[in-house]
Scaffold this active site. Structure first.
Site, mmCIF file in Angstrom:
data_model
loop_
_atom_site.group_PDB
_atom_site.id
_atom_site.type_symbol
_atom_site.label_atom_id
_atom_site.label_comp_id
_atom_site.label_asym_id
_atom_site.label_seq_id
_atom_site.Cartn_x
_atom_site.Cartn_y
_atom_site.Cartn_z
ATOM 1 N N TYR A 99 46.331 40.652 39.162
ATOM 2 C CA TYR A 99 47.603 39.933 39.195
ATOM 3 C C TYR A 99 48.660 40.630 38.337
ATOM 4 O O TYR A 99 48.354 41.294 37.338
ATOM 5 C CB TYR A 99 47.440 38.498 38.692
ATOM 6 C CG TYR A 99 47.269 37.488 39.805
ATOM 7 C CD1 TYR A 99 48.342 37.140 40.608
ATOM 8 C CD2 TYR A 99 46.040 36.896 40.065
ATOM 9 C CE1 TYR A 99 48.202 36.212 41.628
ATOM 10 C CE2 TYR A 99 45.884 35.964 41.087
ATOM 11 C CZ TYR A 99 46.973 35.631 41.871
ATOM 12 O OH TYR A 99 46.836 34.721 42.889
ATOM 13 N N ASP B 86 44.560 35.005 29.783
ATOM 14 C CA ASP B 86 45.144 36.336 29.848
ATOM 15 C C ASP B 86 45.791 36.782 28.541
ATOM 16 O O ASP B 86 45.929 37.984 28.298
ATOM 17 C CB ASP B 86 46.170 36.411 30.984
ATOM 18 C CG ASP B 86 45.501 36.462 32.350
ATOM 19 O OD1 ASP B 86 44.272 36.651 32.395
ATOM 20 O OD2 ASP B 86 46.194 36.315 33.368
#
Length: 676
Positions: A416, A332
Site C-alpha cells: 500500500y 504501520d
C-alpha cells in the site's frame, strides 16, 4: 566522549577531517564539530545523527551486531519549548532503540548530544514490552531463511513451483496472538507470491494456503502452516506495462498551474508562514510529517491553536479468519515506522505548482544518516469559492476564492501507498486528508468466500480496514482548554414546540479522561468543541475550535479479540487525555509483538481531570475497504480524514479582507477561443 569540546553544543562526526580546520570548524583528533542548533524542535541533522551514533559507541552500547531500530529527536516537553527564546541554551537529546541481531536483546537509550551524556538505558522485555520496530535488514534476510527451510521448499513443490528465484516471500508483522512457540521470540510471518519473470508484479499470483513463522534472531522457520493447496491465479496485472494497460489516451490536454509572482508562503529553515498562518515543520522516523506550533496571526500577536499535530498510529486489520491470515493487523507506524518509508516526491507527478520541498534526514539501521530528497511537499492551491453573495436590494455582487496551503508526504508500506495531506485554509480551517492507494493484498479466491472480493479471475482481495489515529496536542488561545461534545437535539411537539419544527443543540462538558473516550455519531451530528478556558470573543463566549469527524465505522474486530486488545485506540473516535510528554503513541511505545493494553488504555486509567487543563485529543478515523474490481491492479485513491474549524475563535468572518480575483484571471470558453 572522546575530545569533548568546550562549546555548549557540538555535533560529533567521525571523519578524516584535516580539511575542516580551514573551513572554520573545530577539530579534535578525528572529531569534527558543527554549530549549535537554534530551536529545540529543529529536525535532526546528518551531523547530529553521526554524533548520536558516536556517543552511543563511545559508551559501549554499539557492537558489530547492533542495529538501530529507531533513532530520533527526543523532543523537550511543551513548557520548555514555549519558554525558549532565541539564544537560550538548548539540550539536544536523542532517543534510540537498539537491537542485537545475535542475541535479540534490545534497549531504549536516551542521550544528550549537548552534554555528551547517556541519560537513561532501559532494557526491553520482549514478553511484556514488545519488540523494537521491524528492520529493513530483517525483511531482506527472511528471503534466505524461508528458501533454506525444507518444509517451505516442500510446500512450494506441492504447488508445482520449482524455480524459487521467482518466489517472493513477503515478511509481515506477526502481532501477538498468544502462540506459545512465539513467546519471547522476534518473529515475522511470511506469505509468498510468484513472479512469471523478474519484471512481473508478484501480487497478481499469491501462493495461498501456506505461511511460515520465522524467528529472525535464530534465523529459522519455527512453524509452517500448510493449510490447503489452492490454485495460483495466472493472469498478469502489470499496471506499468502498456501491453497490459493498452496505449495511453490522447484526449487529456495539459493543465498548467503557475504563480508568475511566486508563492505566497515563506520558509525560514523549518518555519513556514502563509497569510495569517505560521507553523514549524518536523519529521519523525515513526510518525513522518509533524506540524509544530500551529498558530494564527491576529494583529500583533500569534494566537496558538495546535501545539503539535501528527498521525501517531495506524492499523490495518484484515477480516479473513483462515489459519493463513487471521493474524494480519499491521500497525504501520509502530511496527514499520511511517517516516522511514517516506517517498521522494516528483514535481508534476506528486505535486503541482510552485513547490517548496523539504528533504528528510533519517538514521538507517547502522545509525548512519540517509537523506531522502523531496520528502515533504509544500504548495498552495486554489480551492473554489470562498464566499459569494449577490444582493437583491443593493444589487452588489461579490465573490472571493478560497485558497489552501498543502503540506504533504507519501509513504510506501509493502503493497500500500499512503499520502498524508494537511490543509490550511484562508478562513482558519485545518484539515487532514489521507489518500490510500497502491496495490491490494491478494489471495486465491474461493467461490464460497465471505471475506474477500474476486477482483480478477481466481484472484481475491480480502476485506480490511484502514484506521488512523491523529494526535492533536491542542492549545486553543492558551494552554488550558476544555472539551464539549456537541450534538443536535430535536424537540418533540409540545407547549414550547406546538408545530414540531424546533430543534436545538446539546453540549456536554467532558470532565475526566473516562468521559473523554467517545464515539462519533453522524445521525446526531456529533462534534467536539475545544475551547479556551481563559479567552473569550467579543460576544463574551469562549473562543473555540471544532473537531468534525467523518463518523465511519471503528474497529470491527470483536472486543475480546487480540486485535482489539492491541489496537484499543481504534475502538473510540475520540480520546481526551491530560498532557504528558511521555504519552506519545496511542498503542504504546513498542507496538511490534506487544501483548496489548498499552497506550491509551494505560494513559486514561488514572482518569485525570481534563476540564480547564492542557489536553491532547486523539482522533481515530478511517475506512472499511471492501475491494472492487476497479481497485485492481492498482487502486485509485480512497480518501478519509477530519476537519478542525473555528467556532467563535474569530469575532467575524476572518476573510473579509481577501481581495477579489483580478478580472484577467476569470474567463470562459466560447467559439473555440479563450476570452478574458
Amino acid at each position: 566522549m572522546r575530545g569533548k569540546p568546550e562549546t555548549p553544543y557540538l555535533a560529533v562526526l567521525r571523519t578524516q577531517c584535516l580539511d575542516d580546520i580551514g573551513a572554520g570548524r573545530r577539530v579534535y583528533g578525528l572529531v569534527t564539530v558543527t554549530p549549535v542548533r537554534t530551536h529545540p524542535l529543529q529536525r535532526l541533522s546528518a551531523d547530529e545523527i553521526r554524533a548520536a551514533r558516536s556517543l552511543l559507541d563511545d559508551n559501549g552500547l554499539v557492537t558489530a551486531a547492533t542495529k538501530f531500530a529507531l533513532l530520533g529527536l527526543e523532543e523537550p516537553d511543551k513548557l520548555t519549548v514555549l519558554g525558549h527564546r532565541p539564544g537560550d541554551p538548548i539540550d539536544r537529546r536523542i532517543r534510540a532503540v537498539l537491537l542485537d541481531l545475535e542475541t535479540g536483546a534490545a534497549r531504549t537509550v536516551i542521550a544528550s548530544l549537548t552534554r555528551g551524556a547517556i541519560d537513561s538505558i532501559v532494557d526491553i522485555d520482549p514478553v511484556t514490552d514488545g519488540q523494537p520496530p521491524i528492520l529493513l535488514e530483517e525483511l531482506v534476510t527472511v528471503d534466505e531463511i524461508v528458501k533454506a527451510d525444507p518444509g517451505w521448499r516442500a510446500a512450494m513443490e506441492r504447488r508445482g513451483i520449482t524455480d524459487l528465484d521467482l518466489v517472493r516471500p513477503c515478511p509481515l508483522a506477526a502481532g501477538n496472538y498468544g502462540i506459545a512457540s512465539e513467546r519471547g521470540r522476534r518473529m515475522l510471518h511470511v506469505l509468498s507470491f510468484l513472479q512469471h519473470r523478474p519484471e512481473d508484479h508478484a501480487w497478481a499470483h499469491p501462493i495461498d494456503g501456506v505461511v511460515a513463522y520465522v524467528d529472525v534472531i535464530e534465523k529459522k522457520v519455527i512453524e509452517l502452516i500448510d493449510d490447503a493447496v489452492l490454485p495460483i491465479p495466472d493472469e498478469e496485472a502489470n499496471h506499468d506495462d502498456p501491453a497490459y494497460t493498452g496505449p495511453p489516451r490522447t484526449t487529456l490536454r495539459p493543465i498548467e498551474i503557475t504563480q508568475p509572482e511566486g508563492p505566497s508562503f515563506t520558509v525560514d529553515d523549518d518555519v513556514v508562514t502563509w497569510e495569517n498562518w505560521s507553523f514549524r515543520v518536523g519529521f519523525d522516523p515513526r510518525e513522518g510529517l509533524v506540524l509544530h506550533q500551529l498558530g494564527w496571526r491576529d494583529g500583533d500577536r500569534v494566537r496558538p491553536i495546535v501545539y503539535r499535530a501528527s498521525v501517531a498510529e495506524m492499523v490495518v486489520p484484515y477480516a479473513d479468519p483462515s489459519p493463513v491470515r487471521f493474524w494480519i493487523s499491521y500497525f504501520d507506524a509502530g511496527e514499520y515506522l511511517l517516516g522511514q518509508q517516506v517517498n521522494s516526491l516528483e514535481l508534476g507527478c506528486d505535486c503541482l505548482g510552485e513547490i517548496h520541498y523539504f528533504d528528510a534526514v533519517l538514521a538507517d539501521g547502522d545509525g548512519a544518516p540517509r537523506e531522502v530528497r523531496n520528502a515533504i511537499c509544500l504548495h498552495e492551491e486554489d480551492f473554489g469559492v470562498l464566499w459569494k453573495h449577490t444582493d437583491i436590494f443593493t444589487e452588489s455582487s461579490e465573490t472571493r476564492r478560497q485558497r489552501r496551503l498543502v503540506i504533504s508526504f507519501f509513504v510506501t508500506v509493502g503493497n500500500y501507498d499512503y499520502g498524508f495531506y494537511w490543509y490550511l485554509y484562508l478562513d482558519g480551517t485545518i484539515q487532514l486528508e489521507v489518500k490510500a492507494t497502491g496495490v491490494m493484498a491478494t489471495s486465491s479466491y474461493k467461490s464460497d468466500s465471505a471475506y474477500a472480493t474476486e477482483v480478477a479471475p481466481g484472484l481475491g482481495a480480502p476485506f480490511h480496514q484502514h484506521l488512523y489515529c491523529a494526535r492533536l496536542d491542542m492549545m486553543v488561545d492558551g494552554l488550558d482548554n476544555a472539551v464539549d461534545e456537541v450534538e443536535v437535539q430535536p424537540l418533540p411537539i409540545g407547549p414550547a414546540n406546538p408545530n414540531g419544527n424546533a430543534f436545538t443543540r446539546r453540549a456536554t462538558r467532558l470532565r475526566s479522561e473516562a468521559e473523554g473516550a467517545r464515539t462519533a455519531d453522524p445521525m446526531a451530528g456529533r462534534t467536539w468543541h475545544i475551547s479556551s478556558s481563559d479567552s473569550t470573543n467579543r460576544l463574551g463566549r469562549p473562543v473555540a475550535y471544532e473537531l468534525r469527524p467523518e463518523g465511519r465505522p471503528l474497529l470491527l474486530a470483536d472486543p475480546a479479540s487480540a486485535t482489539a486488545h492491541r489496537a484499543a485506540f481504534a475502538t473510540r473516535s475520540l480520546w481526551v487525555t491530560r498532557y504528558d510528554p511521555d504519552e506519545r503513541f496511542p498503542a504504546g511505545d513498542l507496538v511490534n509483538q506487544h501483548p496489548g493494553g498499552a497506550g491509551l488504555p494505560e494513559y486514561v486509567a488514572a482518569d485525570r481531570a481534563i476540564e480547564d487543563q492542557d489536553v491532547v485529543l486523539w482522533h481515530t478515523f478511517g475506512a472499511v475497504h471492501y475491494p472492487r474490481p476497479e481497485d485492481w491492479p492498482v487502486m485509485p485513491v480512497e480518501y478519509c480524514g477530519f476537519t478542525l474549524r473555528p467556532v467563535g475563535f474569530f469575532d467575524r468572518n476572518p476573510t473579509l479582507d481577501v481581495p477579489a480575483t483580478p478580472a484577467n484571471h476569470c474567463g470562459h470558453h466560447g467559439g473555440g477561443e479563450h476570452h478574458h
